[in-house]
Design a protein around this motif. Structure first.
Motif, short mmCIF file in Angstrom:
data_model
loop_
_atom_site.label_atom_id
_atom_site.label_comp_id
_atom_site.label_asym_id
_atom_site.label_seq_id
_atom_site.Cartn_x
_atom_site.Cartn_y
_atom_site.Cartn_z
N ALA A 72 -23.25 4.26 -27.92
CA ALA A 72 -22.49 5.49 -27.68
C ALA A 72 -21.78 5.97 -28.95
N PRO A 73 -22.56 6.31 -29.99
CA PRO A 73 -21.95 6.64 -31.29
C PRO A 73 -21.26 8.00 -31.31
N TRP A 125 -36.97 13.35 -27.33
CA TRP A 125 -36.16 12.13 -27.28
C TRP A 125 -34.70 12.44 -26.96
N SER A 126 -34.23 13.61 -27.37
CA SER A 126 -32.83 13.97 -27.12
C SER A 126 -32.52 14.07 -25.62
N GLU A 127 -33.53 14.39 -24.83
CA GLU A 127 -33.32 14.49 -23.37
C GLU A 127 -32.98 13.13 -22.76
N LYS A 128 -33.24 12.06 -23.47
CA LYS A 128 -32.99 10.72 -22.96
C LYS A 128 -31.62 10.18 -23.39
N ILE A 129 -30.87 10.98 -24.14
CA ILE A 129 -29.54 10.56 -24.60
C ILE A 129 -28.51 10.82 -23.51
N SER A 159 -21.89 13.73 -30.54
CA SER A 159 -22.65 14.93 -30.92
C SER A 159 -23.99 14.49 -31.48
N VAL A 160 -25.04 15.25 -31.14
CA VAL A 160 -26.41 14.85 -31.49
C VAL A 160 -27.03 15.89 -32.43
#
Length: 430
Positions: free
Chosen positions: A324-325, A338-342, A347-348
């Motif tokens: 959880a950075p 891949w962002s959909e799996k975060i 903030s990404v």
């Protein structure tokens, strides 16, 4: 950087764990400062300014002439940059202003709604030591202004001449924040929490700081009816990279976060080969040679940083969600996929051309973000951080009658008979 190959999830704990601890020494020192400021006000503030900032402060509030002078020393390109960053941040936050709930008829005779109200008095803490964080004034000031907070004050430590960095004053003036005070450290947090002869108290305190400032925020939020923004620690970055990622860009992102603090949390998660990793290391060494101003901080930070080799991007995502950075860069071919799996991150940033630096200054999102794993339960700063929500209800006689059959048994079971009576007495009259 330490390089590791991890095959199994039960090997991940040393990566997830942060080494940043607020020890008992911090707590005791800070608690003493807070109690002193609470009891002695400005007298205590002057004592700690002398002790920690090596400066005698006669008047804490920055004068009009200081604001005017700050504008004369800064370049036009800097001023244009402030304007552009301001416009982008404001545009994004305007689109995310919470809206009041329309009146909802829950059932016949029962109407409920909510209303957002700005927090009346807020205080900003802006570090001025290793770096004058002028961008944080924008990140705090813009949502506070959009929320329509009535009273905003700002505290920041002075230099040894008793002056505030001109860039901080310029941005404060640009934001129409005119009550700026020359005070730093835990003593500034105490002043905003309890108030002194010079500095008014506030209802919520925002802004980053070192371990002493962070400890002070936590203490005053427990001891006083003042709240704080989010728990904060050293800066964090996780980069997930495949062969699509440019090693030169990856190295620059690692270095950009390492210059914040020697305790910065930095991890590169990758499925790439040793050849790609060796290229990243060469880039780190090459780019580091130009960063002499922050050499000691960067060296200390990178010493504890890690390059973690995993067998798949799925495992990289899974490990990142457990970390959880604060900042997450997904520098992969299908970054959006891949962002959909975060599910856990402050903030990404997606792809080769989305560095954290963009979010730190001017892309529009807020850079005040949860660290230390708090992204599992906390969000970054936004307009609603400066608002409180009040709920309302309007109930008719008929509506209360319809509720009485529900309230009676529930309150009776809890043993709260006066609750039941407050309904029954009305229903009987009806």
């Amino acid at each position: 950087m330490i390089q590791q190959v991890l095959k199994y999830p039960d090997e991940w704990n040393p990566i997830i764990k942060r080494n940043y601890d607020q020890n008992i020494f911090h707590y005791n020192v800070v608690n003493t400062i807070i109690n002193d400021v609470k009891l002695h006000g400005d007298e205590a503030l002057k004592k700690y300014s002398k002790k920690y900032d090596q400066v005698d402060i006669d008047k804490f509030q920055v004068g009009k002439q200081d604001f005017i002078q700050s504008s004369l020393t800064l370049s036009n390109s800097f001023k244009a940059s402030v304007e552009k960053a301001y416009n982008n941040i404001k545009f994004f936050h305007e689109k995310n202003i919470p809206k009041n709930c329309r009146k909802i008829n829950v059932s016949s005779g029962i109407t409920c709604w909510n209303k957002y109200i700005p927090i009346e008095k807020v205080g900003f803490y802006i570090p001025g030591g290793n770096a004058p964080l002028l961008s944080t004034i924008l990140m705090l000031g813009i949502p506070a202004k959009l929320a329509k907070c009535k009273d905003i004050i700002l505290c920041t430590p002075p230099n040894k001449k008793g002056q505030i960095h001109p860039a901080l004053l310029y941005v404060s003036k640009y934001m129409n924040i005119h009550r700026v005070y020359k005070i730093g450290g835990a003593q500034a947090i105490a002043a905003m929490a309890y108030g002194t002869e010079s500095i008014p108290n506030v209802y919520k305190i925002f802004g980053p700081g070192n371990a002493y400032v962070t400890t002070a925020k936590q203490i005053v939020s427990q001891k006083n009816n003042v709240s704080i923004d989010i728990p904060a620690g050293p800066s964090e970055i996780v980069i997930i990279a495949d062969e699509f990622a440019n090693p030169k860009y990856v190295a620059s992102d690692l270095l950009s976060q390492s210059e914040h603090d020697g305790k910065s949390y930095i991890n590169l998660l990758t499925v790439n080969t040793n050849f790609w990793i060796d290229t990243v290391k060469k880039e780190l060494k090459n780019q580091f040679s130009y960063l002499y101003k922050k050499k000691d901080i960067i060296e200390k930070s990178l010493k504890n940083s890690k390059i973690v080799i995993l067998s798949s991007l799925e495992k990289c995502i899974s490990l990142s969600n457990q970390i959880a950075p604060e900042h997450l860069i997904i520098n992969c071919k299908d970054a959006c996929y891949w962002s959909e799996k975060i599910i856990n991150a402050g903030s990404v940033f997606l792809g080769n051309y989305s560095p954290v630096s963009a979010g730190d200054y001017a892309s529009g999102t807020n850079h005040v973000l949860p660290t230390f794993g708090y992204a599992k339960s906390c969000s970054g700063l936004s307009v609603d951080s400066f608002l409180k929500r009040i709920t309302f209800q309007k109930i008719s006689k008929k509506g209360l009658k319809s509720l009485s059959d529900c309230i009676g048994p529930l309150s009776y079971e809890e043993g709260l008979l006066a609750h039941k009576k407050s309904v029954d007495i009305r229903v009987q009259d009806y």
